[in-house]
Design an enzyme around this catalytic site. Structure first.
Site, PDB file in Angstrom:
ATOM      1  N   ASP A  10      51.400 -99.102   3.373  1.00 10.11           N
ATOM      2  CA  ASP A  10      52.565 -99.290   4.240  1.00 10.11           C
ATOM      3  C   ASP A  10      52.242-100.259   5.375  1.00 10.11           C
ATOM      4  OD1 ASP A  10      54.226 -97.626   2.725  1.00 10.11           O
ATOM      5  OD2 ASP A  10      53.383 -95.845   3.652  1.00 10.11           O
ATOM      6  N   LYS A  32      50.332 -98.500  -3.745  1.00  8.77           N
ATOM      7  CA  LYS A  32      51.802 -98.435  -3.720  1.00  8.77           C
ATOM      8  C   LYS A  32      52.313 -99.483  -2.740  1.00  8.77           C
ATOM      9  CE  LYS A  32      54.393 -95.086  -1.549  1.00  8.77           C
ATOM     10  NZ  LYS A  32      55.529 -95.670  -0.825  1.00  8.77           N
ATOM     11  N   ASP A  59      57.390 -99.319  -5.261  1.00 10.88           N
ATOM     12  CA  ASP A  59      58.275 -98.216  -4.849  1.00 10.88           C
ATOM     13  C   ASP A  59      59.545 -98.780  -4.205  1.00 10.88           C
ATOM     14  OD1 ASP A  59      59.271 -95.798  -3.915  1.00 10.88           O
ATOM     15  OD2 ASP A  59      57.806 -95.593  -2.302  1.00 10.88           O
ATOM     16  N   LYS A  61      62.812 -97.860  -5.414  1.00 12.26           N
ATOM     17  CA  LYS A  61      63.873 -96.846  -5.539  1.00 12.26           C
ATOM     18  C   LYS A  61      65.237 -97.464  -5.849  1.00 12.26           C
ATOM     19  CE  LYS A  61      61.701 -93.659  -2.195  1.00 12.26           C
ATOM     20  NZ  LYS A  61      60.672 -94.508  -1.545  1.00 12.26           N
ATOM     21  N   LEU A  62      65.343 -98.124  -6.989  1.00  7.76           N
ATOM     22  CA  LEU A  62      66.614 -98.782  -7.329  1.00  7.76           C
ATOM     23  C   LEU A  62      67.748 -97.777  -7.536  1.00  7.76           C
ATOM     24  CD1 LEU A  62      64.489-101.062  -7.881  1.00  7.76           C
ATOM     25  CD2 LEU A  62      66.059-101.898  -9.602  1.00  7.76           C
ATOM     26  N   HIS A  63      68.938 -98.168  -7.120  1.00  4.90           N
ATOM     27  CA  HIS A  63      70.123 -97.319  -7.262  1.00  4.90           C
ATOM     28  C   HIS A  63      71.353 -98.227  -7.190  1.00  4.90           C
ATOM     29  CE1 HIS A  63      72.311 -93.390  -5.790  1.00  4.90           C
ATOM     30  NE2 HIS A  63      72.852 -93.918  -6.869  1.00  4.90           N
ATOM     31  N   ASP A  64      71.917 -98.559  -8.366  1.00  9.88           N
ATOM     32  CA  ASP A  64      73.076 -99.464  -8.412  1.00  9.88           C
ATOM     33  C   ASP A  64      73.776 -99.225  -9.751  1.00  9.88           C
ATOM     34  OD1 ASP A  64      74.873-101.537  -7.911  1.00  9.88           O
ATOM     35  OD2 ASP A  64      73.346-102.960  -7.283  1.00  9.88           O
ATOM     36  N   ILE A  65      74.765-100.035 -10.085  1.00 15.45           N
ATOM     37  CA  ILE A  65      75.420 -99.846 -11.379  1.00 15.45           C
ATOM     38  C   ILE A  65      74.414-100.220 -12.483  1.00 15.45           C
ATOM     39  CG2 ILE A  65      77.782-100.127 -10.513  1.00 15.45           C
ATOM     40  CD1 ILE A  65      77.698-103.022 -11.585  1.00 15.45           C
ATOM     41  N   PRO A  66      74.545 -99.605 -13.657  1.00 12.57           N
ATOM     42  CA  PRO A  66      73.540 -99.793 -14.706  1.00 12.57           C
ATOM     43  C   PRO A  66      73.223-101.250 -15.013  1.00 12.57           C
ATOM     44  CG  PRO A  66      75.025 -98.011 -15.312  1.00 12.57           C
ATOM     45  CD  PRO A  66      75.571 -98.608 -14.050  1.00 12.57           C
ATOM     46  N   THR A 119      62.921 -86.112   0.212  1.00 16.33           N
ATOM     47  CA  THR A 119      62.469 -84.942   0.984  1.00 16.33           C
ATOM     48  C   THR A 119      63.109 -84.925   2.380  1.00 16.33           C
ATOM     49  OG1 THR A 119      60.480 -86.220   1.408  1.00 16.33           O
ATOM     50  CG2 THR A 119      60.298 -84.427  -0.168  1.00 16.33           C
ATOM     51  N   ARG A 181      47.394 -84.258   2.651  1.00 14.15           N
ATOM     52  CA  ARG A 181      46.570 -84.322   3.860  1.00 14.15           C
ATOM     53  C   ARG A 181      45.259 -83.608   3.627  1.00 14.15           C
ATOM     54  NH1 ARG A 181      49.583 -87.718   4.684  1.00 14.15           N
ATOM     55  NH2 ARG A 181      50.959 -88.093   6.441  1.00 14.15           N
ATOM     56  N   GLN A 190      54.676 -85.491   8.239  1.00  8.80           N
ATOM     57  CA  GLN A 190      54.905 -84.774   6.982  1.00  8.80           C
ATOM     58  C   GLN A 190      55.008 -83.289   7.284  1.00  8.80           C
ATOM     59  OE1 GLN A 190      55.599 -86.094   4.195  1.00  8.80           O
ATOM     60  NE2 GLN A 190      54.471 -87.999   3.843  1.00  8.80           N
ATOM     61  N   GLY A 210      48.848 -92.133   2.165  1.00 10.98           N
ATOM     62  CA  GLY A 210      48.943 -93.278   3.068  1.00 10.98           C
ATOM     63  C   GLY A 210      47.992 -93.150   4.230  1.00 10.98           C
ATOM     64  N   ARG A 211      48.538 -92.693   5.355  1.00 10.08           N
ATOM     65  CA  ARG A 211      47.763 -92.696   6.602  1.00 10.08           C
ATOM     66  C   ARG A 211      46.413 -92.001   6.583  1.00 10.08           C
ATOM     67  NH1 ARG A 211      53.085 -90.966   9.599  1.00 10.08           N
ATOM     68  NH2 ARG A 211      53.299 -90.147   7.481  1.00 10.08           N
TER      69      ARG A 211
HETATM   70  O1  C5P Z   1      51.104 -91.847   5.323  1.00  7.05           O
HETATM   71  P1  C5P Z   1      51.578 -90.847   4.312  1.00  7.05           P
HETATM   72  O2  C5P Z   1      50.449 -90.240   3.488  1.00  7.05           O
HETATM   73  O3  C5P Z   1      52.493 -89.795   4.890  1.00  7.05           O
HETATM   74  O4  C5P Z   1      52.426 -91.742   3.292  1.00  7.05           O
HETATM   75  C1  C5P Z   1      53.130 -91.163   2.239  1.00  7.05           C
HETATM   76  C2  C5P Z   1      53.824 -92.230   1.455  1.00  7.05           C
HETATM   77  O5  C5P Z   1      54.627 -91.593   0.468  1.00  7.05           O
HETATM   78  C3  C5P Z   1      54.772 -93.136   2.264  1.00  7.05           C
HETATM   79  O6  C5P Z   1      54.739 -94.425   1.670  1.00  7.05           O
HETATM   80  C4  C5P Z   1      56.110 -92.489   2.072  1.00  7.05           C
HETATM   81  O7  C5P Z   1      57.173 -93.394   2.132  1.00  7.05           O
HETATM   82  C5  C5P Z   1      55.997 -91.931   0.665  1.00  7.05           C
HETATM   83  N1  C5P Z   1      56.881 -90.811   0.401  1.00  7.05           N
HETATM   84  C6  C5P Z   1      56.856 -89.621   1.124  1.00  7.05           C
HETATM   85  N2  C5P Z   1      57.710 -88.600   0.815  1.00  7.05           N
HETATM   86  C7  C5P Z   1      58.582 -88.762  -0.194  1.00  7.05           C
HETATM   87  C8  C5P Z   1      58.622 -89.927  -0.928  1.00  7.05           C
HETATM   88  C9  C5P Z   1      57.753 -90.953  -0.601  1.00  7.05           C
HETATM   89  O8  C5P Z   1      56.048 -89.472   2.022  1.00  7.05           O
HETATM   90  N3  C5P Z   1      59.370 -87.763  -0.513  1.00  7.05           N
END
Ligand code: C5P
Length: 232
Positions: A10, A32, A59, A61-66, A119, A181, A190, A210-211
């Site tokens: 990210d 990712k 990543d 996340k496409l969402h449109d007409i088919p 989420t 984590r 989170q 990620g982090r």
């Molecule tokens: O830094 P962290 O570990 O929280 O990053 C989690 C990654 O997963 C981010 O790129 C975030 O956009 C993605 N993600 C998420 N929860 C979701 C879907 C995707 O944290 N439900």
């Protein structure tokens, strides 16, 4: 499908992402790339990272007409990515269109997974704003089943949902789980989190981290710790 740790890169520029990836001398982590980096740097960033030998989960996340999703996926299939995704809310016709567009001439295609309910969408918001009047876990499982019936390979879900997704959709249906984590690490924003070892225990196929890796003092050591805990 092989178990793997996917690093959520990210970052918002090529310089930052390469400064991060340059730290990895002995391994080529699965990465990712999200909307921020892709919209900032375009397809070139995907080609560059691929050239360095990394697997890529795009990543978007496409969402449109088919029809639009089929055409957009056709473009993405030329990028030689390894995994990408759509919103299951786009319906079966859209998901089938996505597979059609993503499948290359030789019949191969990247792994295609679906986002069920984000989420960030609570049951209350789903009910009041989207007028979906069922318990959220039922909605998530129903969307996962729709994705499976449409031919997709799996879903993005919270580690807490992965076990049930496997029970309902089968063990070969892939679960990709963020919200990971270390037991002694910071949770940040989170809410429902699991350690890599717990994610392994409940059967996640891929964890997205990620982090805990990107912001670690020693990202390579943090990545190795994740792999050791999750893949073993
Ligand atoms: O830094 P962290 O570990 O929280 O990053 C989690 C990654 O997963 C981010 O790129 C975030 O956009 C993605 N993600 C998420 N929860 C979701 C879907 C995707 O944290 N439900």
């Amino acid at each position: 499908m092989g178990k793997d740790v996917i690093i959520a890169c990210d970052f918002n520029s090529t310089e930052e992402v390469f400064a991060f990836l340059d730290k990895f001398k002995d391994e080529k982590p699965f990465v990712k790339i999200g909307m921020e980096l892709f919209y900032a740097e375009g397809p070139a960033i995907v080609r560059e990272i691929k050239k360095r030998g990394h697997k890529i989960f795009l990543d978007l996340k496409l969402h449109d007409i088919p029809n639009q999703v089929t055409k957009a996926m056709k473009v993405l299939s030329n990028l030689d990515i390894d995994m990408t995704n759509v919103h299951a809310a786009g319906t079966a016709a859209m998901m089938e269109g996505a597979i059609k567009g993503l499948t290359r001439e030789d019949g191969t295609r990247p792994i295609l997974i679906a986002v069920t309910q984000l989420t960030s969408t609570s049951e209350e918001r789903m009910k009041n704003e989207l007028l979906i009047d069922h318990p959220i876990d039922r909605v998530v499982m129903h969307y996962a089943m729709n994705a499976k019936k449409s031919g997709l390979d799996g879903v993005v879900c919270s580690p807490l949902e992965a076990k049930k997704v496997h029970e309902i959709c089968g063990n070969s249906f892939v679960t990709v789980t963020p919200g990971v984590r270390f037991a002694d690490g910071e949770v940040g924003d989170q809410v429902r989190v699991m350690t890599p070892a717990q994610a392994k225990e409940i059967g996640s196929d891929y964890i997205v981290v990620g982090r805990p890796i990107t912001q670690a003092d020693d990202p390579v050591a943090a990545y190795r710790r994740c792999v050791a805990e999750f893949v073993g």
